[in-house]
Design a protein around this motif. Structure first.
Motif, short mmCIF file in Angstrom:
data_model
loop_
_atom_site.label_atom_id
_atom_site.label_comp_id
_atom_site.label_asym_id
_atom_site.label_seq_id
_atom_site.Cartn_x
_atom_site.Cartn_y
_atom_site.Cartn_z
N ALA A 108 22.47 43.30 10.64
CA ALA A 108 21.88 44.62 10.44
C ALA A 108 21.47 44.73 8.98
O ALA A 108 21.93 43.94 8.14
CB ALA A 108 22.86 45.73 10.80
N VAL A 109 20.62 45.71 8.67
CA VAL A 109 20.08 45.82 7.32
C VAL A 109 20.05 47.28 6.87
O VAL A 109 19.71 48.18 7.66
CB VAL A 109 18.64 45.25 7.24
N ILE A 110 20.41 47.49 5.60
CA ILE A 110 20.20 48.77 4.91
C ILE A 110 19.33 48.45 3.70
O ILE A 110 19.74 47.69 2.83
CB ILE A 110 21.52 49.40 4.46
N ALA A 111 18.13 49.00 3.67
CA ALA A 111 17.18 48.66 2.60
C ALA A 111 16.64 49.92 1.96
O ALA A 111 16.23 50.86 2.65
CB ALA A 111 16.03 47.82 3.15
N THR A 112 16.63 49.93 0.65
CA THR A 112 16.13 51.07 -0.12
C THR A 112 15.04 50.58 -1.06
O THR A 112 15.22 49.60 -1.78
CB THR A 112 17.25 51.72 -0.94
N GLY A 113 13.91 51.29 -1.06
CA GLY A 113 12.83 50.90 -1.95
C GLY A 113 11.75 51.95 -2.01
O GLY A 113 11.92 53.08 -1.53
N SER A 114 10.64 51.60 -2.59
CA SER A 114 9.51 52.51 -2.71
C SER A 114 8.84 52.71 -1.35
O SER A 114 9.16 52.02 -0.37
CB SER A 114 8.48 51.95 -3.69
N ASN A 115 7.91 53.65 -1.28
CA ASN A 115 7.17 53.85 -0.04
C ASN A 115 6.41 52.59 0.36
O ASN A 115 6.31 52.26 1.55
CB ASN A 115 6.20 55.02 -0.20
N ASN A 116 5.86 51.89 -0.62
CA ASN A 116 5.16 50.64 -0.32
C ASN A 116 6.12 49.59 0.21
O ASN A 116 5.81 48.87 1.17
CB ASN A 116 4.45 50.12 -1.57
N ALA A 167 8.86 50.10 1.77
CA ALA A 167 9.35 50.51 3.09
C ALA A 167 8.44 50.00 4.20
O ALA A 167 8.92 49.65 5.29
CB ALA A 167 9.46 52.03 3.15
N ARG A 168 7.14 49.92 3.95
CA ARG A 168 6.23 49.39 4.96
C ARG A 168 6.52 47.91 5.22
O ARG A 168 6.46 47.44 6.36
CB ARG A 168 4.79 49.60 4.52
N TYR A 169 6.84 47.20 4.16
CA TYR A 169 7.23 45.80 4.30
C TYR A 169 8.56 45.70 5.05
O TYR A 169 8.72 44.86 5.94
CB TYR A 169 7.35 45.17 2.91
N ASN A 214 12.22 44.94 11.67
CA ASN A 214 12.03 45.75 12.87
C ASN A 214 12.93 45.32 14.02
O ASN A 214 13.35 46.15 14.84
CB ASN A 214 10.56 45.70 13.30
N LYS A 215 13.25 44.04 14.11
CA LYS A 215 14.01 43.52 15.25
C LYS A 215 15.52 43.70 15.09
O LYS A 215 16.28 43.36 16.01
CB LYS A 215 13.69 42.04 15.46
N TYR A 216 15.96 44.19 13.95
CA TYR A 216 17.38 44.33 13.68
C TYR A 216 17.77 45.81 13.55
O TYR A 216 16.93 46.63 13.17
CB TYR A 216 17.74 43.61 12.37
N PRO A 217 19.01 46.14 13.86
CA PRO A 217 19.46 47.51 13.53
C PRO A 217 19.27 47.74 12.03
O PRO A 217 19.62 46.87 11.23
CB PRO A 217 20.94 47.50 13.91
#
Length: 337
Positions: free
Chosen positions: A144-152, A154-156, A162-165
């Protein structure tokens, strides 16, 4: 690591963060050399906030118990941390470990030293905790992943994970609502929400709603505790650039020296600038804020506001264990894995 071992280590880690030893002091100094925004005063504030808000054993026990956490089937949770303010990713790491999982951490280049040092400090009082945390330049082997970043970014993130929680976070900011009845002490507390970490945090106030006819006459004195920030090289450069832009383009503004107030409906503001907008009544407040809910991290005011995370003036940068970024319950996510 058992839950009891985790909990019993917290008071000892708390003491280490409140009273740094030479190794942690060196990390604070080196963090400044690596990132000029991380001045020791603000890094110490971050350490104090973590120690007091997260590392109280009884409060943490109640917090974990409320999720019925059961250790025994650890998952590998990838964490992509931001680096806008010191130790901003610690809460995610704390949640992963508190829920019995293991962390694979990709640190921000802007904050690559402090988290590692805290883990080392923690390992001194809870041997083996370091084995629960893997630092890496490239995430791999995660469940699973927790990711924090800019709006740009976030699209990446959305494409790649997408396939992971997952929990994916974007840019957000703090918003304050003023009534015009605030005392000088109220405004001085609000100054903390504006200026701590140079305003770079997602919980910092970047935008305010003020009543029609509001006067900023008290603001010069109310904001004076942070006047020294105008001498910080990076902050000063941003101030001077923004001031020049407003002058050249003849944009109305209020210049306080170390802060520029500008009437502007945008939630996000430039470094050293604070946007404001006038409102007429409570319905007007709702109409102005509700469409922009996804841009707002927290709402500050003297009194609670229905259907919003309420934060009193002066405490935006001291979130509790239960105050999750973007309103997404990180522990609920982790305990469901």
């Amino acid at each position: 690591m058992t839950r009891e071992q985790f909990l019993s280590s917290l008071p000892h880690l708390r003491e280490k963060l409140l009273f740094p030893d030479p190794a942690l002091e060196l990390a604070i100094e080196n963090a400044l050399h690596a990132n000029q925004w991380f001045i020791p005063e603000f890094t110490r504030h971050a350490l104090h906030s973590i120690a007091t808000a997260y590392l109280d054993e009884s409060r943490c026990r109640a917090w974990i118990d409320s999720y019925l956490v059961e250790y025994g089937d650890p998952k590998q949770v990838g964490i992509i941390m931001a680096g806008n303010i010191p130790l901003v990713g610690f809460h995610d790491l704390f949640c992963v470990l508190a829920s019995g999982h293991q962390a694979i951490v990709k640190l921000s280049d802007k904050d690559s030293l402090l988290i590692k040092e805290i883990v080392d400090q923690w390992n001194q009082v809870l041997p083996g905790i370091r084995d629960q945390v893997q630092f890496t330049d490239r995430l791999a082997g995660y469940d699973a992943v927790i990711a924090t970043g800019s709006n740009n970014a976030a699209r990446y993130f959305e494409y790649y994970f997408n396939k992971y929680p997952h929990i994916l976070r974007r840019n957000r900011n703090g918003v304050a609502i003023l009534t015009g009845e605030e005392s000088m002490e109220d405004l001085k507390r609000l100054a903390d929400d504006i200026f701590l970490y140079f305003g770079l945090g997602c919980r910092n106030v970047s935008f305010m709603l003020v009543p029609d006819g509001y006067h900023f006459g008290m603001w010069d004195e109310a904001m004076s505790d942070y006047k020294s920030l105008e001498h910080h090289n990076k902050y000063k450069n941003n101030l001077e650039y923004n001031f020049a832009i407003y002058i050249i383009n003849q944009i109305p503004h209020i210049q306080l020296g170390h802060l520029i107030l500008k009437e502007d409906p945008a939630i996000a503001s430039r470094i050293g600038s604070l946007h404001f907008q006038y409102y007429t009544d409570e319905n007007d407040i709702s109409n102005l804020l509700e469409p922009r809910r996804e841009e707002i991290q927290c709402l500050l005011s003297k009194d609670p506001v229905t259907n919003w995370e309420y934060v009193p003036f002066g405490s935006s940068q001291e979130p509790s264990l239960y105050q999750y970024a973007d309103g997404v319950d990180t522990m609920k996510f982790l305990t469901a894995l």
